[in-house]
Design a protein around this motif. Structure first.
Motif, PDB file in Angstrom:
ATOM      1  N   THR A 497       0.947  -2.654  -5.081  1.00  0.00           N
ATOM      2  CA  THR A 497       1.700  -3.768  -4.501  1.00  0.00           C
ATOM      3  C   THR A 497       2.323  -3.390  -3.168  1.00  0.00           C
ATOM      4  N   LEU A 498       2.979  -2.223  -3.124  1.00  0.00           N
ATOM      5  CA  LEU A 498       3.735  -1.852  -1.933  1.00  0.00           C
ATOM      6  C   LEU A 498       2.847  -1.349  -0.796  1.00  0.00           C
ATOM      7  N   LEU A 499       1.841  -0.552  -1.119  1.00  0.00           N
ATOM      8  CA  LEU A 499       1.079   0.107  -0.058  1.00  0.00           C
ATOM      9  C   LEU A 499      -0.315  -0.461   0.151  1.00  0.00           C
ATOM     10  N   LYS A 500      -0.883  -1.077  -0.863  1.00  0.00           N
ATOM     11  CA  LYS A 500      -2.211  -1.675  -0.775  1.00  0.00           C
ATOM     12  C   LYS A 500      -3.297  -0.618  -0.574  1.00  0.00           C
ATOM     13  N   PHE A 501      -4.374  -0.759  -1.290  1.00  0.00           N
ATOM     14  CA  PHE A 501      -5.527   0.101  -1.064  1.00  0.00           C
ATOM     15  C   PHE A 501      -6.336  -0.431   0.110  1.00  0.00           C
ATOM     16  N   SER A 502      -6.804   0.458   0.969  1.00  0.00           N
ATOM     17  CA  SER A 502      -7.663   0.035   2.074  1.00  0.00           C
ATOM     18  C   SER A 502      -9.122   0.196   1.641  1.00  0.00           C
ATOM     19  N   GLU A 503     -10.028  -0.375   2.431  1.00  0.00           N
ATOM     20  CA  GLU A 503     -11.442  -0.273   2.084  1.00  0.00           C
ATOM     21  C   GLU A 503     -12.004   1.092   2.421  1.00  0.00           C
ATOM     22  N   ASP A 504     -11.301   1.836   3.266  1.00  0.00           N
ATOM     23  CA  ASP A 504     -11.755   3.167   3.657  1.00  0.00           C
ATOM     24  C   ASP A 504     -11.406   4.149   2.543  1.00  0.00           C
ATOM     25  N   GLU A 505     -12.407   4.720   1.886  1.00  0.00           N
ATOM     26  CA  GLU A 505     -12.156   5.612   0.768  1.00  0.00           C
ATOM     27  C   GLU A 505     -11.396   6.868   1.178  1.00  0.00           C
ATOM     28  N   GLU A 519       7.907   7.011   6.992  1.00  0.00           N
ATOM     29  CA  GLU A 519       6.549   6.773   6.526  1.00  0.00           C
ATOM     30  C   GLU A 519       6.594   5.727   5.408  1.00  0.00           C
ATOM     31  N   LEU A 520       5.610   4.847   5.379  1.00  0.00           N
ATOM     32  CA  LEU A 520       5.552   3.837   4.325  1.00  0.00           C
ATOM     33  C   LEU A 520       5.532   4.479   2.941  1.00  0.00           C
ATOM     34  N   ALA A 521       4.794   5.578   2.836  1.00  0.00           N
ATOM     35  CA  ALA A 521       4.674   6.218   1.536  1.00  0.00           C
ATOM     36  C   ALA A 521       6.020   6.753   1.051  1.00  0.00           C
ATOM     37  N   ASP A 522       6.814   7.287   1.965  1.00  0.00           N
ATOM     38  CA  ASP A 522       8.127   7.798   1.575  1.00  0.00           C
ATOM     39  C   ASP A 522       9.045   6.654   1.152  1.00  0.00           C
ATOM     40  N   ALA A 523       8.982   5.559   1.886  1.00  0.00           N
ATOM     41  CA  ALA A 523       9.786   4.390   1.516  1.00  0.00           C
ATOM     42  C   ALA A 523       9.361   3.864   0.147  1.00  0.00           C
ATOM     43  N   ALA A 524       8.063   3.875  -0.128  1.00  0.00           N
ATOM     44  CA  ALA A 524       7.565   3.420  -1.423  1.00  0.00           C
ATOM     45  C   ALA A 524       8.036   4.345  -2.536  1.00  0.00           C
ATOM     46  N   ALA A 525       7.998   5.661  -2.276  1.00  0.00           N
ATOM     47  CA  ALA A 525       8.418   6.628  -3.301  1.00  0.00           C
ATOM     48  C   ALA A 525       9.845   6.362  -3.747  1.00  0.00           C
ATOM     49  N   LEU A 526      10.737   6.103  -2.795  1.00  0.00           N
ATOM     50  CA  LEU A 526      12.143   5.882  -3.128  1.00  0.00           C
ATOM     51  C   LEU A 526      12.366   4.494  -3.724  1.00  0.00           C
ATOM     52  N   THR A 527      11.597   3.519  -3.302  1.00  0.00           N
ATOM     53  CA  THR A 527      11.744   2.169  -3.853  1.00  0.00           C
ATOM     54  C   THR A 527      11.299   2.117  -5.306  1.00  0.00           C
ATOM     55  N   VAL A 528      10.193   2.768  -5.607  1.00  0.00           N
ATOM     56  CA  VAL A 528       9.652   2.716  -6.968  1.00  0.00           C
ATOM     57  C   VAL A 528      10.655   3.282  -7.975  1.00  0.00           C
ATOM     58  N   CYS A 529      11.425   4.299  -7.578  1.00  0.00           N
ATOM     59  CA  CYS A 529      12.411   4.870  -8.518  1.00  0.00           C
ATOM     60  C   CYS A 529      13.815   4.351  -8.248  1.00  0.00           C
ATOM     61  N   ALA A 530      13.958   3.331  -7.360  1.00  0.00           N
ATOM     62  CA  ALA A 530      15.273   2.760  -7.033  1.00  0.00           C
ATOM     63  C   ALA A 530      16.257   3.883  -6.702  1.00  0.00           C
ATOM     64  N   TYR A 531      15.956   4.607  -5.667  1.00  0.00           N
ATOM     65  CA  TYR A 531      16.687   5.819  -5.257  1.00  0.00           C
ATOM     66  C   TYR A 531      18.195   5.589  -5.221  1.00  0.00           C
ATOM     67  N   VAL A 602       7.466  -6.965  -2.173  1.00  0.00           N
ATOM     68  CA  VAL A 602       7.474  -6.902  -0.711  1.00  0.00           C
ATOM     69  C   VAL A 602       8.027  -8.221  -0.198  1.00  0.00           C
ATOM     70  N   THR A 603       8.905  -8.161   0.803  1.00  0.00           N
ATOM     71  CA  THR A 603       9.512  -9.371   1.351  1.00  0.00           C
ATOM     72  C   THR A 603       8.720  -9.878   2.557  1.00  0.00           C
ATOM     73  N   ASP A 604       9.083 -11.059   3.016  1.00  0.00           N
ATOM     74  CA  ASP A 604       8.413 -11.636   4.191  1.00  0.00           C
ATOM     75  C   ASP A 604       8.522 -10.729   5.413  1.00  0.00           C
ATOM     76  N   LYS A 605       9.655 -10.070   5.572  1.00  0.00           N
ATOM     77  CA  LYS A 605       9.873  -9.209   6.744  1.00  0.00           C
ATOM     78  C   LYS A 605       9.310  -7.805   6.562  1.00  0.00           C
ATOM     79  N   GLY A 606       8.795  -7.500   5.380  1.00  0.00           N
ATOM     80  CA  GLY A 606       8.205  -6.190   5.148  1.00  0.00           C
ATOM     81  C   GLY A 606       9.096  -5.194   4.444  1.00  0.00           C
ATOM     82  N   TYR A 607      10.232  -5.642   3.905  1.00  0.00           N
ATOM     83  CA  TYR A 607      11.077  -4.745   3.129  1.00  0.00           C
ATOM     84  C   TYR A 607      10.425  -4.451   1.788  1.00  0.00           C
ATOM     85  N   PHE A 608      10.609  -3.237   1.301  1.00  0.00           N
ATOM     86  CA  PHE A 608      10.216  -2.887  -0.061  1.00  0.00           C
ATOM     87  C   PHE A 608      11.434  -3.108  -0.954  1.00  0.00           C
ATOM     88  N   ALA A 609      11.225  -3.805  -2.067  1.00  0.00           N
ATOM     89  CA  ALA A 609      12.333  -4.134  -2.963  1.00  0.00           C
ATOM     90  C   ALA A 609      11.923  -3.851  -4.403  1.00  0.00           C
TER      91      ALA A 609
END
Length: 674
Positions: A497-505, A519-531, A602-609
């Motif tokens: 949901t947060l990062l989306k898979f791309s078509e490039d393997e 980095e998006l991945a770091d933001a996702a890591a903290l969002t998933v565990c509600a840091y 994901v919000t309209d503005k791109g926030y991870f929630a």
């Protein structure tokens, strides 16, 4: 013969008087129970000496007195039928020599057939338990596992005192001396050496021991809502299992995490929340009692202040100064014959209930449950702890279980809820989404279900991760295995949901910066565990656990070691132990998230929630005085047009420390909730 023939006839009680049972002794334990009832003033004049008595704390049980039963109390003027549990307790308490016992037991000392007397006496119960010289608590009869459980609890607590309470308890490791003082237990002497066998038993409790301890705390006494005030307000407490005396201080120690030791119920994740609620409920009331007794002396108050200085003090503040709304929340799973009794049983424990509130909050067995919920909501929303109460409410919690028109901004405590302690508001954190602002609320006597608060609309949820459920063909035999599957399934869906898979393997996850520059991945890591942001948690350790977990659940593993994006940890067979430890670390932080039903979005503005019960279209708001963002749902019903329903608290990465207050378009405005 008439079934009521020979029954005791209650005479009316004068105002502020109580009855006491004078239980006669008997050298024969099988002889009928005999005694007489005395009527005495609860508040004697200064020149009169109060009669010393003990108050009983017990569970009525599912079986009511039967006309055909011989479980009776015989008095000079008639017989009083007893429930099996009370009959058993009185038999075990009765002296076999020559001493009478002066006791107060609600089933005997209150005329249960007189609703007016019952209401008056229920209002006096807190004063009765305060006035008793001691409270005798009956945990029930001994069972096959009782001895195993009590021995393990005593051994674990004794070993724990030597090591001190871990930093997770108060924010800093407590010394053995402070630990012994907090638990009100003796510190083992220096020459009292712990044997290797004792150490092994305490450090490695067997499955049999864990099972016995869990089952011990499943006894009904631990989850009966009325026992809370009976236990907390007592001058002294003596517990009994059968005829064995039990130390409540050791029972408190059984649920504490000590330095370098696994919890005594370390396998509790293999049990359901309902199975461990007895222990959780007791820990809550025992903490309140212990802080209360410490605060009764100047030296004790200094010690409590020391404990509060070690952490943010929020939970300690609850134990020290419990407001009614917090008590209703943390003890919401406690059982009551009538749902409304959860409100009435906790009234006298609350620090914020005044004499002026009594007219609205007093015990009431005539009005409907919904009327009582609304009445309590109107009073408590004006109290000091209203912001915390507001954040703990919401549609996701089943606030409107009994009536969908009940206000969403107040918890309906007439219904049990087994996840009461699992949410963002309970966890220690440094969140200050609304800065240092003050919670401001407005009410209208003409529209009692509606309140106004000050807020700022941040964004709208555009996409929400679907809830993860175990597949129907799941054949896991334990809750632990199911939990592992849920955690892994949750993370996979969250990342999708947060990062989306791309078509490039070779680029399985979306690259690029987050709104904050991370980095998006770091933001996702903290969002998933509600840091939570507390110092005890290492961001780097969380990132590592998150990424290894992603590689594991997505089946990528070593095949992704050439990824050129934000991934900075290598997966190899030689690192098996480190990888496992990292994943376990991250899973530990996911406990509240999964149990609290938080869904990444994901919000309209791109926030991870991440919020509980979230739906697309829900709006993220920063509410004045609330340290965590709030999810609000527009209410389009004609009579409530323009108003919102509260969904719950929400983690939003990048605004948890007040950043939204610095946005150019930031402003507080009124928002109406129903």
């Amino acid at each position: 013969m008439d079934s009521t023939e020979g029954l005791y006839t209650y005479a009316p009680l004068p105002s502020d008087h109580i009855r006491l049972l004078n239980l006669h002794p008997s050298p024969d334990p099988s002889a009928p129970l005999q005694g007489d009832l005395l009527t005495l003033p609860l508040f004697p004049s200064p020149s009169a000496q109060a009669a010393p008595f003990s108050a009983l704390s017990y569970v009525w049980g599912p079986t009511l007195p039967s006309p055909s039963s011989n479980q009776n109390l015989t008095t000079p003027t008639g017989v009083i039928r007893l429930t099996p549990s009370l009959f058993s307790f009185l038999n075990r308490l009765r002296d076999t020599s020559s001493e009478s016992l002066l006791l107060w037991a609600d089933a005997i000392c209150i005329n249960q057939l007189d609703p007016y007397e019952k209401e008056a006496q229920v209002s006096l119960m807190a004063d009765i338990y305060r006035s008793a010289t001691q409270v005798l608590a009956d945990l029930g009869e001994e069972t096959d596992g009782t001895a195993v459980a009590l021995a393990a609890i005593a051994e674990y607590t004794r070993a724990g005192v030597r090591r001190g309470i871990t930093a997770k308890g108060f924010g800093k490791l407590l010394s053995p001396q402070d630990t012994a003082r907090f638990l009100d237990l003796p510190l083992p002497a220096e020459d009292d050496v712990e044997t290797e066998e004792e150490t092994n038993r305490a450090m490695n409790p067997s499955a049999e021991v864990t099972e016995a301890v869990i089952r011990f705390f499943e006894r009904p006494w631990f989850t009966r809502v009325w026992v809370v005030q009976e236990f907390v307000l007592a001058r002294a407490v003596q517990m009994f299992v059968g005829k064995t005396k039990v130390s409540w201080q050791q029972l408190l120690g059984s649920g504490i995490l000590f330095n370098g030791m696994p919890m005594l119920v370390q396998e509790s994740v293999s049990f359901t929340m309902r199975e461990i609620w007895g222990m959780m409920s007791f820990l809550c009331m025992a903490y309140i009692r212990r802080i209360r007794t410490l605060n009764s002396t100047e030296d004790g108050r200094e010690f409590v202040s020391h404990l509060a200085s070690l952490s943010d003090g929020r939970l300690l503040q609850f134990y020290q100064d419990p407001g009614l709304a917090s008590l209703l929340h943390y003890l919401r799973m406690c059982r009551a014959t009538l749902g409304r009794d959860r409100y009435f049983a906790l009234l006298r424990l609350a620090s914020d209930v005044t004499d002026e509130d009594w007219a609205e909050l007093r015990p009431d067995y005539i009005s409907t449950d919904d009327a009582i919920v609304r009445r309590y909501a109107r009073v408590l929303i004006r109290k000091k702890g209203a912001a915390e109460m507001f954040m703990r409410a919401g549609l996701w919690r089943g606030t409107n279980t009994s009536n969908p028109e009940l206000p969403s901004w107040f918890e309906d405590a007439t219904h049990e809820y087994d996840q009461a302690i699992m949410d963002l508001t309970v966890e220690e954190s440094i969140h200050k989404a609304a800065g240092d602002s003050e919670f401001v609320v407005g009410t209208d006597a003409e529209i009692p279900d509606v309140i106004w608060v000050k807020g700022h609309r941040l964004d709208t949820l555009r996409e929400v991760c679907p809830a993860y459920a175990l597949p129907k063909e799941n054949t896991s035999s334990t809750m632990l295995e199911e939990l592992q599957q849920v955690l892994f399934g949750y993370v996979r869906k969250a990342v999708e949901t947060l990062l989306k898979f791309s078509e490039d393997e070779n680029e399985p996850l979306r690259p690029g910066p987050y709104l904050t520059g991370e980095e998006l991945a770091d933001a996702a890591a903290l969002t998933v565990c509600a840091y939570r942001g507390v110092d005890a948690l290492s961001r780097e350790a969380l990132f590592k656990g998150f990424w290894f977990m992603c590689l594991a659940v997505m089946g990528l593993g070593a095949d992704w070691n050439n990824h050129q994006g934000s991934f900075r940890y290598q997966w190899s067979d030689e690192m098996e132990g480190e990888i496992g430890d990292s994943i376990e670390y991250y899973c530990n932080e996911l406990g509240v998230v999964v149990n609290g039903n938080l869904l990444p979005a994901v919000t309209d503005k791109g926030y991870f929630a991440s919020g509980p019960g979230a739906c697309e279209g829900d709006e993220v708001w920063i509410i004045q005085g609330c340290r965590i963002p709030i999810l609000l749902r527009p209410n389009n019903e004609p009579e409530y047009g323009g108003r919102y329903r509260l969904v719950g608290t929400c983690y939003v990465h990048g605004v948890m420390s007040g950043e939204a207050l610095q946005h150019p378009d930031f402003e507080w405005r009124d928002v109406s909730l129903c």
